[in-house]
Design an enzyme around this catalytic site. Sequence first.
Site, PDB file in Angstrom:
ATOM      1  N   HIS A 271       0.867  -1.195   0.000  1.00 27.41           N
ATOM      2  CA  HIS A 271       0.000   0.000   0.000  1.00 27.41           C
ATOM      3  C   HIS A 271       0.898   1.237   0.000  1.00 27.41           C
ATOM      4  CE1 HIS A 271      -3.418   2.515   0.538  1.00 27.41           C
ATOM      5  NE2 HIS A 271      -3.785   2.205   1.764  1.00 27.41           N
ATOM      6  N   HIS A 310      -2.188  -2.178  -9.736  1.00 31.18           N
ATOM      7  CA  HIS A 310      -3.197  -1.542  -8.886  1.00 31.18           C
ATOM      8  C   HIS A 310      -4.460  -2.377  -8.921  1.00 31.18           C
ATOM      9  CE1 HIS A 310      -5.691   1.574  -7.083  1.00 31.18           C
ATOM     10  NE2 HIS A 310      -4.557   2.165  -6.740  1.00 31.18           N
ATOM     11  N   ASP A 366       2.869   5.459  -6.585  1.00 26.36           N
ATOM     12  CA  ASP A 366       4.111   5.327  -5.811  1.00 26.36           C
ATOM     13  C   ASP A 366       5.351   5.210  -6.670  1.00 26.36           C
ATOM     14  OD1 ASP A 366       2.068   3.477  -3.669  1.00 26.36           O
ATOM     15  OD2 ASP A 366       3.036   5.374  -3.158  1.00 26.36           O
TER      16      ASP A 366
HETATM   17  C1  SDX Z   1      -1.351   2.200  -3.365  1.00 29.76           C
HETATM   18  O1  SDX Z   1      -6.064   0.837  -3.394  1.00 29.76           O
HETATM   19  C2  SDX Z   1      -5.578   2.013  -3.599  1.00 29.76           C
HETATM   20  O2  SDX Z   1      -6.213   2.862  -4.097  1.00 29.76           O
HETATM   21  C3  SDX Z   1      -4.130   2.187  -3.141  1.00 29.76           C
HETATM   22  C4  SDX Z   1      -3.474   3.516  -3.507  1.00 29.76           C
HETATM   23  C5  SDX Z   1      -4.112   4.681  -2.779  1.00 29.76           C
HETATM   24  O3  SDX Z   1      -3.998   5.794  -3.285  1.00 29.76           O
HETATM   25  O4  SDX Z   1      -4.620   4.461  -1.644  1.00 29.76           O
HETATM   26  O5  SDX Z   1      -3.563   3.711  -4.918  1.00 29.76           O
HETATM   27  C6  SDX Z   1      -1.997   3.501  -3.112  1.00 29.76           C
HETATM   28  O6  SDX Z   1      -1.337   1.367  -2.494  1.00 29.76           O
HETATM   29  C7  SDX Z   1      -0.794   1.926  -4.742  1.00 29.76           C
HETATM   30  C8  SDX Z   1      -0.231   0.478  -4.864  1.00 29.76           C
HETATM   31  C9  SDX Z   1       1.187   0.478  -4.282  1.00 29.76           C
HETATM   32  N1  SDX Z   1       1.704  -0.912  -4.201  1.00 29.76           N
HETATM   33  C10 SDX Z   1       2.679  -1.329  -5.012  1.00 29.76           C
HETATM   34  O7  SDX Z   1       3.164  -0.656  -5.928  1.00 29.76           O
HETATM   35  C11 SDX Z   1       3.186  -2.732  -4.686  1.00 29.76           C
HETATM   36  C12 SDX Z   1       3.303  -3.524  -5.969  1.00 29.76           C
HETATM   37  N2  SDX Z   1       1.947  -3.767  -6.499  1.00 29.76           N
HETATM   38  C13 SDX Z   1       1.318  -5.020  -6.173  1.00 29.76           C
HETATM   39  O8  SDX Z   1       1.641  -5.578  -4.948  1.00 29.76           O
HETATM   40  C14 SDX Z   1      -0.128  -5.106  -6.614  1.00 29.76           C
HETATM   41  O9  SDX Z   1      -0.197  -4.622  -7.893  1.00 29.76           O
HETATM   42  C15 SDX Z   1      -1.202  -4.444  -5.767  1.00 29.76           C
HETATM   43  C16 SDX Z   1      -1.138  -4.869  -4.357  1.00 29.76           C
HETATM   44  C17 SDX Z   1      -1.079  -2.962  -5.859  1.00 29.76           C
HETATM   45  C18 SDX Z   1      -2.546  -4.853  -6.364  1.00 29.76           C
HETATM   46  O10 SDX Z   1      -2.628  -6.219  -6.216  1.00 29.76           O
HETATM   47  P1  SDX Z   1      -3.942  -7.023  -6.632  1.00 29.76           P
HETATM   48  O11 SDX Z   1      -4.973  -6.140  -7.208  1.00 29.76           O
HETATM   49  O12 SDX Z   1      -4.330  -7.896  -5.489  1.00 29.76           O
HETATM   50  O13 SDX Z   1      -3.447  -7.870  -7.824  1.00 29.76           O
HETATM   51  P2  SDX Z   1      -2.821  -9.320  -7.695  1.00 29.76           P
HETATM   52  O14 SDX Z   1      -1.814  -9.339  -6.598  1.00 29.76           O
HETATM   53  O15 SDX Z   1      -3.951 -10.288  -7.649  1.00 29.76           O
HETATM   54  O16 SDX Z   1      -2.030  -9.429  -9.085  1.00 29.76           O
HETATM   55  C19 SDX Z   1      -2.629  -9.931 -10.266  1.00 29.76           C
HETATM   56  C20 SDX Z   1      -1.473 -10.531 -11.061  1.00 29.76           C
HETATM   57  C21 SDX Z   1      -0.674 -11.555 -10.267  1.00 29.76           C
HETATM   58  O17 SDX Z   1      -0.033 -12.361 -11.208  1.00 29.76           O
HETATM   59  P3  SDX Z   1      -0.614 -13.875 -11.516  1.00 29.76           P
HETATM   60  O18 SDX Z   1      -0.910 -14.518 -10.161  1.00 29.76           O
HETATM   61  O19 SDX Z   1      -1.890 -13.614 -12.299  1.00 29.76           O
HETATM   62  O20 SDX Z   1       0.438 -14.584 -12.301  1.00 29.76           O
HETATM   63  O21 SDX Z   1      -0.512  -9.478 -11.362  1.00 29.76           O
HETATM   64  C22 SDX Z   1       0.712  -9.785 -10.701  1.00 29.76           C
HETATM   65  C23 SDX Z   1       0.402 -10.767  -9.597  1.00 29.76           C
HETATM   66  O22 SDX Z   1       1.547 -11.542  -9.300  1.00 29.76           O
HETATM   67  N3  SDX Z   1       1.201  -8.526 -10.151  1.00 29.76           N
HETATM   68  C24 SDX Z   1       2.456  -8.107 -10.246  1.00 29.76           C
HETATM   69  C25 SDX Z   1       2.474  -6.860  -9.639  1.00 29.76           C
HETATM   70  N4  SDX Z   1       1.259  -6.552  -9.204  1.00 29.76           N
HETATM   71  C26 SDX Z   1       0.465  -7.597  -9.511  1.00 29.76           C
HETATM   72  N5  SDX Z   1       3.553  -8.689 -10.792  1.00 29.76           N
HETATM   73  C27 SDX Z   1       4.690  -7.966 -10.707  1.00 29.76           C
HETATM   74  N6  SDX Z   1       4.792  -6.735 -10.134  1.00 29.76           N
HETATM   75  C28 SDX Z   1       3.700  -6.162  -9.595  1.00 29.76           C
HETATM   76  N7  SDX Z   1       3.810  -4.969  -9.052  1.00 29.76           N
END
Ligand code: SDX
Length: 440
Positions: A271, A310, A366
């Site tokens: 997050h 996201h 971020d």
């Molecule tokens: C913020 O919710 C909000 O609005 C948050 C925010 C706000 O203003 O409050 O926008 C702020 O928190 C932004 C997000 C910051 N976090 C990161 O940058 C951390 C990296 N991102 C991930 O951890 C992820 O993208 C999330 C947590 C942000 C979202 O995760 P989801 O929606 O649960 O998606 P998921 O984990 O189910 O991913 C779907 C697929 C998966 O691959 P498969 O299982 O299908 O093979 O996408 C992949 C994930 O492994 N994936 C990524 C990835 N994010 C998702 N692979 C590589 N790098 C990534 N960053």
Amino acid sequence: MENENKNTFTIIDNRTGASYTIPVQDGTIRAMDLRQIKVTPDEFGTMSYDPAFMNTASCRSAITFIDGDRGILLYRGYPIEQLAEHCSFLEVAYLILYGELPTQDQLHDFERNVTLHTLVHENVKKLMEGFRYDAHPMGMFISSVAALSTFYPEARRVRDPEQRKLDIFRLIAKVPTIAAWSYRHHLGLPYVYPDNDLPYTANFMNMLWRKVESKYVANPVLARALDILFILHADHEQNCSANTMRCVGSSEADPYVTVAAAAAALSGPLHGGANEAVLTMLAEIGSKDNVPAYIKQIKEGKGKLMGFGHRIYKNYDPRARIIKQTADAVFEVTGRNPLLDIAIELERIALEDEYFIKRKLYPNVDFYSGIIYQAMGFPTSMFTVLFAIPRTVGWLAQWQEMLEDKEQKIARPRQIYIGHSRREFVPMEKRGTPQQMAAV
Ligand code: SDX
């Protein structure tokens, strides 16, 4: 026969042949309308199961609208791009909290009320001085904001609108002070008191960076950049920390401990902690030449591309685009952060790669923010604190909306129980190995 009301689902329970007509409103059905679906009358009834609330609306909100597919973000209907271009952070804070852009007089009153509350009780300062020299500023921020609860016991009157208004002013005003003192503590510098002649963001910079000069003068380019970053981070509908704010607030806990709980949720690397993790990742990559190898590791499942992806945005996060534009203005003053080149190369390659395209992974808020913060001189440990300051406004707006929503009550989800059925107590002398016990 024509359905009396087209806006319904007809559910046929194949276990019993019974059919149910469920109203549809705003593209949703009420989960409670599923409870009538039973096999036998004495059953609890049907629940919806939605781990991590992937497809569950928890509330009706008028604060922020996001269209994740089209990369649209509106605060109270106004596009984030226009607000970032034309407004100050406190002007946007007023909009988010009260629903309308303020008149000049309203904005002046709001700014004055915030300014009057920038000081914190000296005991808070003593509490902060008790942290270890290398305490993480986010831990100090969360603890100190929670401690404010002990100074304002009247804040428990969360159903009193006037009390809420006062506590909202106090929190918006005091979080920069606590944030700046966390930073000064981290550096072993004396704490700087607020200068109420200065506007909100410049005063924050004063408390961060004033050394021995009698009057701090904020660089206007950096002050504006920070104001824009605050605007972009102010709210984002039902994200993890806003959900925490609503959940904790639903028990009628006071707003200080509730904001602290939301800040705790924000601190996680998935997050708000991601901005700190992005800089760690860029430093680890080290140079543009290492980007392809790093991307390869990510595609092999060895970690995540921090600052990418996201839950809602399946397009470019509009905030990331504005932050990237703001970076140029900052670097004019601070000098270019070499990590930007690595970030741009990472983005270029990732956006062309099928792995990221298929998963609709784009830079989020971020990805670039930390590069600006670092160029301004902030240590990475301060990045999430810089997120928490403006997001305090969004959390308070969500909290207030929850309290005023007649449909809301204390949040208490159900569960699907997958544990043991009833079993009898086993005295110590009769217990076997853990494996035998688990098999009982
Ligand atoms: C913020 O919710 C909000 O609005 C948050 C925010 C706000 O203003 O409050 O926008 C702020 O928190 C932004 C997000 C910051 N976090 C990161 O940058 C951390 C990296 N991102 C991930 O951890 C992820 O993208 C999330 C947590 C942000 C979202 O995760 P989801 O929606 O649960 O998606 P998921 O984990 O189910 O991913 C779907 C697929 C998966 O691959 P498969 O299982 O299908 O093979 O996408 C992949 C994930 O492994 N994936 C990524 C990835 N994010 C998702 N692979 C590589 N790098 C990534 N960053």
